[in-house]
Design an enzyme around this catalytic site. Sequence first.
Site, PDB file in Angstrom:
ATOM      1  N   ASP A  87      81.599  74.541  81.548  1.00  0.00           N
ATOM      2  CA  ASP A  87      82.793  73.693  82.155  1.00  0.00           C
ATOM      3  C   ASP A  87      84.011  73.891  81.573  1.00  0.00           C
ATOM      4  OD1 ASP A  87      82.932  71.856  79.695  1.00  0.00           O
ATOM      5  OD2 ASP A  87      80.797  71.297  80.253  1.00  0.00           O
ATOM      6  N   HIS A 143      79.458  82.209  77.643  1.00  0.00           N
ATOM      7  CA  HIS A 143      78.675  82.198  78.667  1.00  0.00           C
ATOM      8  C   HIS A 143      79.520  82.024  80.239  1.00  0.00           C
ATOM      9  CE1 HIS A 143      74.872  80.893  76.228  1.00  0.00           C
ATOM     10  NE2 HIS A 143      75.092  82.088  76.132  1.00  0.00           N
ATOM     11  N   SER A 172      70.650  73.013  71.603  1.00  0.00           N
ATOM     12  CA  SER A 172      69.199  72.999  71.184  1.00  0.00           C
ATOM     13  C   SER A 172      68.653  74.224  70.304  1.00  0.00           C
ATOM     14  CB  SER A 172      68.411  72.710  72.408  1.00  0.00           C
ATOM     15  OG  SER A 172      68.569  74.210  73.308  1.00  0.00           O
ATOM     16  N   ASN A 177      73.731  66.930  66.241  1.00  0.00           N
ATOM     17  CA  ASN A 177      73.266  66.813  67.483  1.00  0.00           C
ATOM     18  C   ASN A 177      72.230  65.438  67.761  1.00  0.00           C
ATOM     19  OD1 ASN A 177      72.626  68.890  69.622  1.00  0.00           O
ATOM     20  ND2 ASN A 177      70.491  68.798  69.242  1.00  0.00           N
ATOM     21  N   LEU A 178      72.069  65.241  68.902  1.00  0.00           N
ATOM     22  CA  LEU A 178      71.221  63.972  69.116  1.00  0.00           C
ATOM     23  C   LEU A 178      70.124  63.921  68.318  1.00  0.00           C
ATOM     24  CD1 LEU A 178      72.060  61.332  71.093  1.00  0.00           C
ATOM     25  CD2 LEU A 178      70.792  62.804  72.801  1.00  0.00           C
ATOM     26  N   ALA A 190      77.335  63.049  70.432  1.00  0.00           N
ATOM     27  CA  ALA A 190      78.660  63.806  69.821  1.00  0.00           C
ATOM     28  C   ALA A 190      80.072  62.989  69.958  1.00  0.00           C
ATOM     29  CB  ALA A 190      78.704  64.906  70.953  1.00  0.00           C
TER      30      ALA A 190
HETATM   31  P1  NAD Z   1      70.550  72.566  75.906  1.00  0.00           P
HETATM   32  O1  NAD Z   1      70.553  71.669  77.270  1.00  0.00           O
HETATM   33  O2  NAD Z   1      69.374  73.376  75.794  1.00  0.00           O
HETATM   34  O3  NAD Z   1      70.515  71.498  74.723  1.00  0.00           O
HETATM   35  C1  NAD Z   1      71.359  70.481  74.802  1.00  0.00           C
HETATM   36  C2  NAD Z   1      71.110  69.856  73.301  1.00  0.00           C
HETATM   37  O4  NAD Z   1      72.285  68.760  73.146  1.00  0.00           O
HETATM   38  C3  NAD Z   1      69.954  69.084  72.973  1.00  0.00           C
HETATM   39  O5  NAD Z   1      69.490  69.594  71.703  1.00  0.00           O
HETATM   40  C4  NAD Z   1      70.089  67.743  73.191  1.00  0.00           C
HETATM   41  O6  NAD Z   1      69.420  66.948  71.966  1.00  0.00           O
HETATM   42  C5  NAD Z   1      71.618  67.509  72.542  1.00  0.00           C
HETATM   43  N1  NAD Z   1      72.471  66.332  73.457  1.00  0.00           N
HETATM   44  C6  NAD Z   1      72.266  65.893  74.235  1.00  0.00           C
HETATM   45  N2  NAD Z   1      72.950  64.846  74.481  1.00  0.00           N
HETATM   46  C7  NAD Z   1      73.688  64.766  73.333  1.00  0.00           C
HETATM   47  C8  NAD Z   1      74.825  63.886  73.046  1.00  0.00           C
HETATM   48  N3  NAD Z   1      75.292  63.007  73.597  1.00  0.00           N
HETATM   49  N4  NAD Z   1      75.382  64.191  71.655  1.00  0.00           N
HETATM   50  C9  NAD Z   1      74.948  65.269  71.167  1.00  0.00           C
HETATM   51  N5  NAD Z   1      74.079  65.980  71.475  1.00  0.00           N
HETATM   52  C10 NAD Z   1      73.447  65.768  72.489  1.00  0.00           C
HETATM   53  O7  NAD Z   1      71.802  73.323  75.978  1.00  0.00           O
HETATM   54  P2  NAD Z   1      72.433  74.563  75.156  1.00  0.00           P
HETATM   55  O8  NAD Z   1      71.883  74.671  73.848  1.00  0.00           O
HETATM   56  O9  NAD Z   1      73.926  74.514  75.335  1.00  0.00           O
HETATM   57  O10 NAD Z   1      71.683  75.665  75.860  1.00  0.00           O
HETATM   58  C11 NAD Z   1      71.753  75.757  77.321  1.00  0.00           C
HETATM   59  C12 NAD Z   1      72.593  76.510  78.261  1.00  0.00           C
HETATM   60  O11 NAD Z   1      72.950  75.805  79.485  1.00  0.00           O
HETATM   61  C13 NAD Z   1      73.964  77.241  77.647  1.00  0.00           C
HETATM   62  O12 NAD Z   1      73.637  78.568  77.914  1.00  0.00           O
HETATM   63  C14 NAD Z   1      74.873  76.721  78.659  1.00  0.00           C
HETATM   64  O13 NAD Z   1      75.663  77.833  79.321  1.00  0.00           O
HETATM   65  C15 NAD Z   1      74.009  76.119  79.937  1.00  0.00           C
HETATM   66  N6  NAD Z   1      74.642  74.754  80.306  1.00  0.00           N
HETATM   67  C16 NAD Z   1      75.904  74.311  80.455  1.00  0.00           C
HETATM   68  C17 NAD Z   1      76.614  73.045  80.750  1.00  0.00           C
HETATM   69  C18 NAD Z   1      78.031  72.823  80.620  1.00  0.00           C
HETATM   70  O14 NAD Z   1      78.909  73.758  80.776  1.00  0.00           O
HETATM   71  N7  NAD Z   1      78.257  71.632  80.378  1.00  0.00           N
HETATM   72  C19 NAD Z   1      75.337  72.277  81.039  1.00  0.00           C
HETATM   73  C20 NAD Z   1      74.005  72.610  81.275  1.00  0.00           C
HETATM   74  C21 NAD Z   1      73.798  73.997  80.740  1.00  0.00           C
END
Ligand code: NAD
Length: 240
Positions: free
Chosen positions: A93, A108, A177, A201-202, A219
């Site tokens: 995003d 990414h 994560s 992190n959450l 966050a």
């Molecule tokens: P993930 O979904 O695997 O993990 C998200 C992490 O964020 C989890 O550990 C969760 O506990 C934590 N989390 C959730 N809500 C939260 C909050 N409000 N505050 C703080 N922490 C919070 O995501 P990742 O580790 O980024 O890996 C996944 C892949 O997914 C990445 O490669 C990314 O490119 C892609 N992705 C991107 C988006 C985006 O661009 N917004 C969305 C979904 C997936």
Amino acid sequence: MDVPRIVILTGAGISAESGVPTFRGPDGLWEGHRIEDVATPEAFARDPVLVQRFYDARRARLAQVEPNPAHRALGQLDAAWPGELLIVTQNVDDLHERGGARRLVHMHGELRSAWCLACGARHRWDGPLSGDPACPACGARGRMRPDVVWFGEMPYHMDRIYAALARSDLFVAIGTSGHVYPAAGFVEEARAAGAHCLELNLEPSLVSGRFHETRTGPAGTLVPAFVAELLERFRLAQAS
Ligand code: NAD
């Protein structure tokens, strides 16, 4: 006093409070899809229509979401920090940019970029890629793909990221994560460089044990507090 050099890694969790779903929902699916059906080169070869529609929907959704206090706090840090800083996001995003971040790399890729497989050109892209639009550079139809890094592909900017990690004094991972490599391994690189490693992190991530410190919570609350604390500590150190 030397100004600490900072590397910040962000993941899907930083955008969750903006209304962008994270990767792994409680059902293990990403917006109702298995990851291998939408986020691999094999999936694109097998069913390009499904994959283009999936990313078209994610891209269209960007117009309805806004940066949250965590993105804005990092934008403020970027504007205020006098030393080296690199924000590395795994997110596709554009909420960091809209929150004011400038020293930012998208490892990414980005939803708002299209990549022509015929000529290699990349274009800023806000509309759909379904319907075989022509490449503005070479005119080829049906050859543009989302400029995002799928599983099995090489992330972008790795030389710059590893160089920044190798000279970092502070490494902060936010909303990620620890499932996806190489990003999940950045904490090891930072530790090897002697950096203090902080996780926001959450919940504790898969690689939490590798950090010197983990703060749990949303966050949108943790990141503004961390940025205020960092800027205040630096101001006091400068004054003394
Ligand atoms: P993930 O979904 O695997 O993990 C998200 C992490 O964020 C989890 O550990 C969760 O506990 C934590 N989390 C959730 N809500 C939260 C909050 N409000 N505050 C703080 N922490 C919070 O995501 P990742 O580790 O980024 O890996 C996944 C892949 O997914 C990445 O490669 C990314 O490119 C892609 N992705 C991107 C988006 C985006 O661009 N917004 C969305 C979904 C997936």
